[in-house]
Motif scaffolding. Structure first.
Motif, PDB file in Angstrom:
ATOM      1  N   LYS A 177       1.026  13.790   2.100  1.00 23.14           N
ATOM      2  CA  LYS A 177      -0.407  14.283   1.683  1.00 23.14           C
ATOM      3  C   LYS A 177      -1.384  13.453   1.730  1.00 23.14           C
ATOM      4  O   LYS A 177      -2.483  13.948   1.207  1.00 23.14           O
ATOM      5  N   PHE A 178      -1.428  12.383   2.640  1.00 22.93           N
ATOM      6  CA  PHE A 178      -2.433  11.554   2.699  1.00 22.93           C
ATOM      7  C   PHE A 178      -3.390  12.315   3.913  1.00 22.93           C
ATOM      8  O   PHE A 178      -3.197  13.285   4.532  1.00 22.93           O
ATOM      9  N   ASP A 179      -4.578  11.751   3.749  1.00 21.01           N
ATOM     10  CA  ASP A 179      -5.687  12.159   4.651  1.00 21.01           C
ATOM     11  C   ASP A 179      -5.222  11.646   6.207  1.00 21.01           C
ATOM     12  O   ASP A 179      -4.904  10.672   6.246  1.00 21.01           O
ATOM     13  N   LEU A 180      -5.451  12.626   7.038  1.00 27.40           N
ATOM     14  CA  LEU A 180      -4.958  12.522   8.339  1.00 27.40           C
ATOM     15  C   LEU A 180      -5.601  11.381   8.985  1.00 27.40           C
ATOM     16  O   LEU A 180      -5.202  10.617  10.007  1.00 27.40           O
ATOM     17  N   LYS A 181      -6.761  11.091   8.452  1.00 23.06           N
ATOM     18  CA  LYS A 181      -7.440   9.876   9.129  1.00 23.06           C
ATOM     19  C   LYS A 181      -6.892   8.645   8.518  1.00 23.06           C
ATOM     20  O   LYS A 181      -7.238   7.506   9.087  1.00 23.06           O
ATOM     21  N   HIS A 182      -5.997   8.478   7.785  1.00 24.08           N
ATOM     22  CA  HIS A 182      -5.580   7.181   6.946  1.00 24.08           C
ATOM     23  C   HIS A 182      -4.013   7.052   7.351  1.00 24.08           C
ATOM     24  O   HIS A 182      -3.121   7.086   6.405  1.00 24.08           O
ATOM     25  N   GLU A 183      -3.819   6.993   8.561  1.00 26.94           N
ATOM     26  CA  GLU A 183      -2.857   6.273   9.018  1.00 26.94           C
ATOM     27  C   GLU A 183      -2.092   5.391   8.368  1.00 26.94           C
ATOM     28  O   GLU A 183      -0.701   4.964   8.180  1.00 26.94           O
ATOM     29  N   GLU A 184      -3.007   4.479   7.909  1.00 20.04           N
ATOM     30  CA  GLU A 184      -2.546   2.922   7.242  1.00 20.04           C
ATOM     31  C   GLU A 184      -1.954   3.329   5.940  1.00 20.04           C
ATOM     32  O   GLU A 184      -0.888   2.632   5.455  1.00 20.04           O
ATOM     33  N   LEU A 185      -2.377   4.385   5.345  1.00 16.95           N
ATOM     34  CA  LEU A 185      -2.024   4.692   3.901  1.00 16.95           C
ATOM     35  C   LEU A 185      -0.433   5.283   4.134  1.00 16.95           C
ATOM     36  O   LEU A 185       0.460   5.024   3.410  1.00 16.95           O
ATOM     37  N   LYS A 186      -0.144   6.050   5.063  1.00 15.99           N
ATOM     38  CA  LYS A 186       1.033   6.746   5.340  1.00 15.99           C
ATOM     39  C   LYS A 186       1.939   5.499   5.778  1.00 15.99           C
ATOM     40  O   LYS A 186       3.289   5.523   5.111  1.00 15.99           O
ATOM     41  N   HIS A 187       1.589   4.627   6.671  1.00 18.21           N
ATOM     42  CA  HIS A 187       2.704   3.555   6.785  1.00 18.21           C
ATOM     43  C   HIS A 187       2.775   2.655   5.470  1.00 18.21           C
ATOM     44  O   HIS A 187       4.091   2.351   5.371  1.00 18.21           O
ATOM     45  N   TYR A 188       1.967   2.339   4.899  1.00 18.72           N
ATOM     46  CA  TYR A 188       1.980   1.812   3.497  1.00 18.72           C
ATOM     47  C   TYR A 188       3.043   2.745   2.560  1.00 18.72           C
ATOM     48  O   TYR A 188       3.967   1.953   1.988  1.00 18.72           O
ATOM     49  N   CYS A 189       2.978   3.843   2.581  1.00 19.35           N
ATOM     50  CA  CYS A 189       3.800   4.749   1.613  1.00 19.35           C
ATOM     51  C   CYS A 189       5.135   4.605   2.128  1.00 19.35           C
ATOM     52  O   CYS A 189       6.167   4.571   1.433  1.00 19.35           O
ATOM     53  N   GLU A 190       5.175   4.690   3.584  1.00 21.24           N
ATOM     54  CA  GLU A 190       6.591   4.572   4.085  1.00 21.24           C
ATOM     55  C   GLU A 190       7.404   3.215   3.796  1.00 21.24           C
ATOM     56  O   GLU A 190       8.562   3.319   3.626  1.00 21.24           O
ATOM     57  N   GLY A 191       6.523   2.255   3.855  1.00 22.52           N
ATOM     58  CA  GLY A 191       7.068   0.724   3.690  1.00 22.52           C
ATOM     59  C   GLY A 191       7.521   0.675   2.282  1.00 22.52           C
ATOM     60  O   GLY A 191       8.791   0.198   1.973  1.00 22.52           O
ATOM     61  N   ILE A 192       6.790   1.451   1.382  1.00 24.80           N
ATOM     62  CA  ILE A 192       7.474   1.285  -0.244  1.00 24.80           C
ATOM     63  C   ILE A 192       8.782   2.212  -0.196  1.00 24.80           C
ATOM     64  O   ILE A 192       9.741   1.615  -1.007  1.00 24.80           O
ATOM     65  N   VAL A 193       8.766   3.265   0.217  1.00 26.04           N
ATOM     66  CA  VAL A 193       9.959   4.185   0.200  1.00 26.04           C
ATOM     67  C   VAL A 193      11.324   3.331   0.822  1.00 26.04           C
ATOM     68  O   VAL A 193      12.031   3.188   0.255  1.00 26.04           O
ATOM     69  N   GLN A 194      10.912   2.802   1.936  1.00 26.62           N
ATOM     70  CA  GLN A 194      11.923   1.802   2.496  1.00 26.62           C
ATOM     71  C   GLN A 194      12.365   0.617   1.680  1.00 26.62           C
ATOM     72  O   GLN A 194      13.581   0.439   1.513  1.00 26.62           O
ATOM     73  N   THR A 195      11.496   0.034   1.386  1.00 27.21           N
ATOM     74  CA  THR A 195      11.804  -1.335   0.804  1.00 27.21           C
ATOM     75  C   THR A 195      12.200  -0.965  -0.905  1.00 27.21           C
ATOM     76  O   THR A 195      13.369  -1.581  -1.090  1.00 27.21           O
ATOM     77  N   GLN A 196      11.743  -0.228  -1.440  1.00 23.54           N
ATOM     78  CA  GLN A 196      12.455   0.171  -2.889  1.00 23.54           C
ATOM     79  C   GLN A 196      13.725   0.544  -2.859  1.00 23.54           C
ATOM     80  O   GLN A 196      14.616   0.320  -3.490  1.00 23.54           O
ATOM     81  N   THR A 197      13.917   1.543  -1.889  1.00 17.01           N
ATOM     82  CA  THR A 197      15.396   2.280  -1.495  1.00 17.01           C
ATOM     83  C   THR A 197      16.411   1.074  -1.279  1.00 17.01           C
ATOM     84  O   THR A 197      17.309   0.900  -1.769  1.00 17.01           O
ATOM     85  N   ARG A 198      15.913   0.372  -0.305  1.00 16.54           N
ATOM     86  CA  ARG A 198      17.011  -0.888   0.043  1.00 16.54           C
ATOM     87  C   ARG A 198      17.372  -1.868  -1.144  1.00 16.54           C
ATOM     88  O   ARG A 198      18.384  -2.204  -1.435  1.00 16.54           O
ATOM     89  N   GLN A 199      16.019  -2.356  -2.007  1.00 13.06           N
ATOM     90  CA  GLN A 199      16.125  -3.268  -3.078  1.00 13.06           C
ATOM     91  C   GLN A 199      17.234  -2.220  -4.114  1.00 13.06           C
ATOM     92  O   GLN A 199      17.881  -2.938  -4.827  1.00 13.06           O
ATOM     93  N   ILE A 200      16.765  -1.174  -4.145  1.00 10.82           N
ATOM     94  CA  ILE A 200      17.854  -0.662  -5.487  1.00 10.82           C
ATOM     95  C   ILE A 200      18.981  -0.506  -5.044  1.00 10.82           C
ATOM     96  O   ILE A 200      19.842  -1.006  -5.958  1.00 10.82           O
ATOM     97  N   ASN A 201      19.354  -0.289  -3.782  1.00  7.39           N
ATOM     98  CA  ASN A 201      20.884  -0.608  -3.462  1.00  7.39           C
ATOM     99  C   ASN A 201      21.343  -1.906  -3.486  1.00  7.39           C
ATOM    100  O   ASN A 201      22.625  -2.079  -3.589  1.00  7.39           O
TER     101      ASN A 201
END
Length: 225
Positions: A177-201
């Motif tokens: 749902k990010f603004d397509l011009k904001h690739e930086e935000l997409k990477h930011y959100c992907e990083g949070i998903v990956q990091t939080q999932t790993r730390q939860i486990n």
């Protein structure tokens, strides 16, 4: 033949209506700060800033706080930097692995807060001041009154897993749902998903190994799901 003509006219009419609807629908953002993606981005960034800010105090309670960094870079006794307006806090966790995890989470989430604040300011001219969320306040309060040592370790692993879990759904949404011009935000959100999932486990594994709680599933403290 007449039936065919009517069907054809009906099809053409529907096509015209559909075309008109598409033309009159809100268009994709012409630039950052405009269009339907803007409210989502602003809401998400404010959410994640406050979410991470709430986590800082939780990690401070686990690892303890130091006003000044120690000269030894890898000192296992070193605490985190304290949240403004909080008193010095001794470490309540007893396991070095948990204190180390708390320090790393504290540092990374401070950086993520700063980055989200930068996005808001540069894209939308919004200077958001972090604040503790109600869910975060309840978790902080629970850990504040928890006894130091193994009892705290167990409570921290469960509470911090739940806190991480709260960020997953909004961050997953952000990936599409990010603004397509904001690739930086997409990477930011992907990083949070990956990091939080790993730390939860990682925390679930520690609950199993340390406390024989091998079926723990994090849940949303607000919805209890």
């Amino acid at each position: 033949m007449a039936n065919y003509s009517l069907r054809r006219v009906g099809f053409l009419g529907a096509t015209v209506l559909l075309t008109g609807a598409l033309i009159s629908a809100p268009t994709q953002a012409a630039g950052p700060g405009n269009g339907r993606t803007a409210p989502f981005e602003q809401s998400y960034l404010k959410f994640i800033i406050d979410h991470h800010f709430s986590a800082l105090r939780m990690t401070e309670l686990a690892a303890g706080t130091d006003v000044q960094r120690d000269p030894q870079v890898n000192n296992p006794k070193e605490g985190t930097a304290p949240t403004p307006s909080t008193a010095p806090t001794p470490a309540k966790a007893s396991a070095e692995e948990i204190k180390s995890m708390a320090r790393m989470a504290n540092r990374s989430q401070r950086e993520e807060i700063a980055k989200a604040q930068r996005f808001l300011l540069e894209w939308y001219g919004v200077a958001h001041v972090p604040q503790v969320t109600p869910a975060g306040q309840r978790a902080i309060q629970a850990l504040t009154y928890e006894s130091p040592g193994a009892q705290f370790d167990r409570a921290f692993l469960a509470n911090f897993s739940n806190h991480h879990y709260l960020a997953l759904d909004p961050s997953q949404e952000c990936r599409v749902k990010f603004d397509l011009k904001h690739e930086e935000l997409k990477h930011y959100c992907e990083g949070i998903v990956q990091t939080q999932t790993r730390q939860i486990n990682d925390m679930r594994t520690q609950l199993c190994e340390r406390f024989n709680v091998c079926d723990y599933q994090p849940y949303n403290p607000i919805t209890r799901r």
